[in-house]
Design a protein around this motif. Sequence first.
Motif, mmCIF file in Angstrom:
data_model
loop_
_atom_site.group_PDB
_atom_site.id
_atom_site.type_symbol
_atom_site.label_atom_id
_atom_site.label_comp_id
_atom_site.label_asym_id
_atom_site.label_seq_id
_atom_site.Cartn_x
_atom_site.Cartn_y
_atom_site.Cartn_z
ATOM 1 N N ASN A 134 0.745 -1.280 0.471
ATOM 2 C CA ASN A 134 -0.210 -0.044 0.044
ATOM 3 C C ASN A 134 0.828 1.000 -0.032
ATOM 4 O O ASN A 134 0.698 2.461 0.639
ATOM 5 C CB ASN A 134 -0.520 -0.330 1.205
ATOM 6 N N TYR A 135 2.251 1.201 -0.654
ATOM 7 C CA TYR A 135 3.325 2.437 -0.393
ATOM 8 C C TYR A 135 2.349 3.368 -1.635
ATOM 9 O O TYR A 135 2.007 3.150 -2.817
ATOM 10 C CB TYR A 135 3.870 2.421 -1.377
ATOM 11 N N ARG A 136 2.293 4.723 -1.194
ATOM 12 C CA ARG A 136 2.134 5.631 -2.140
ATOM 13 C C ARG A 136 3.099 6.448 -2.722
ATOM 14 O O ARG A 136 3.420 7.289 -1.403
ATOM 15 C CB ARG A 136 0.875 6.218 -1.642
ATOM 16 N N GLY A 137 3.811 7.153 -4.098
ATOM 17 C CA GLY A 137 4.593 7.359 -4.013
ATOM 18 C C GLY A 137 4.572 9.082 -3.512
ATOM 19 O O GLY A 137 3.075 9.827 -3.746
ATOM 20 N N THR A 138 5.345 10.058 -3.946
ATOM 21 C CA THR A 138 5.614 11.438 -3.973
ATOM 22 C C THR A 138 5.652 11.863 -5.163
ATOM 23 O O THR A 138 6.172 11.357 -6.337
ATOM 24 C CB THR A 138 5.912 11.899 -2.691
ATOM 25 N N ASP A 140 9.001 10.485 -6.385
ATOM 26 C CA ASP A 140 9.285 8.914 -6.515
ATOM 27 C C ASP A 140 8.746 8.826 -8.122
ATOM 28 O O ASP A 140 8.116 9.544 -8.692
ATOM 29 C CB ASP A 140 8.159 8.334 -5.451
ATOM 30 N N ILE A 170 4.172 4.795 -7.970
ATOM 31 C CA ILE A 170 3.312 5.757 -7.396
ATOM 32 C C ILE A 170 2.835 5.174 -6.706
ATOM 33 O O ILE A 170 1.479 5.619 -6.091
ATOM 34 C CB ILE A 170 2.566 5.813 -9.100
ATOM 35 N N ASP A 171 2.190 3.631 -6.804
ATOM 36 C CA ASP A 171 1.804 2.757 -5.959
ATOM 37 C C ASP A 171 1.998 1.596 -5.998
ATOM 38 O O ASP A 171 2.421 1.117 -7.238
ATOM 39 C CB ASP A 171 0.025 3.056 -6.857
ATOM 40 N N SER A 172 2.238 1.071 -5.545
ATOM 41 C CA SER A 172 2.614 -0.093 -4.770
ATOM 42 C C SER A 172 1.125 -1.376 -4.341
ATOM 43 O O SER A 172 1.024 -0.517 -2.955
ATOM 44 C CB SER A 172 3.787 -0.266 -4.585
ATOM 45 N N ARG A 173 1.299 -2.736 -4.207
ATOM 46 C CA ARG A 173 0.585 -3.567 -3.936
ATOM 47 C C ARG A 173 0.971 -4.980 -3.368
ATOM 48 O O ARG A 173 1.448 -5.148 -4.238
ATOM 49 C CB ARG A 173 -0.653 -3.728 -3.938
ATOM 50 N N LYS A 182 3.026 0.438 -9.953
ATOM 51 C CA LYS A 182 2.797 1.730 -10.827
ATOM 52 C C LYS A 182 3.829 2.648 -10.758
ATOM 53 O O LYS A 182 3.901 2.581 -9.697
ATOM 54 C CB LYS A 182 1.298 2.096 -10.866
ATOM 55 N N ASN A 183 4.691 2.795 -11.887
ATOM 56 C CA ASN A 183 6.104 3.569 -11.786
ATOM 57 C C ASN A 183 6.134 4.449 -12.946
ATOM 58 O O ASN A 183 5.807 4.148 -13.799
ATOM 59 C CB ASN A 183 7.124 2.788 -11.784
#
Length: 88
Positions: A51-55, A58, A61-64, A86-87
């Motif tokens: 559940n990482y949300r990038g800044t 970064d 963008i998003d990681s699950r 998502k990067n």
Amino acid sequence: MPIIVYERESEPEYSRDGSQWYNSQVTIYVITGNYNDGITIAEKIVNKFDNYRGTATDKIIDSRIKNIAESVTDEIFMQKIELAIKNY
């Protein structure tokens, strides 16, 4: 030991304005000779990426976390962590 290996498969995606990002499937393997060491390392990876949300600065963008599995062969322990990222 420990050995950490990753595989990544990425597929580009585009918005109407031409922006580009990637939907990546990442698999991380943690291989150790001690079960507890492998779990400790795997937990650190999960804690960082689930559940990482990038800044804005970064690359991510998003990681699950999609899946976590483990196996053992001849006292070699492997934790397998599958991520959807998502990067840029």
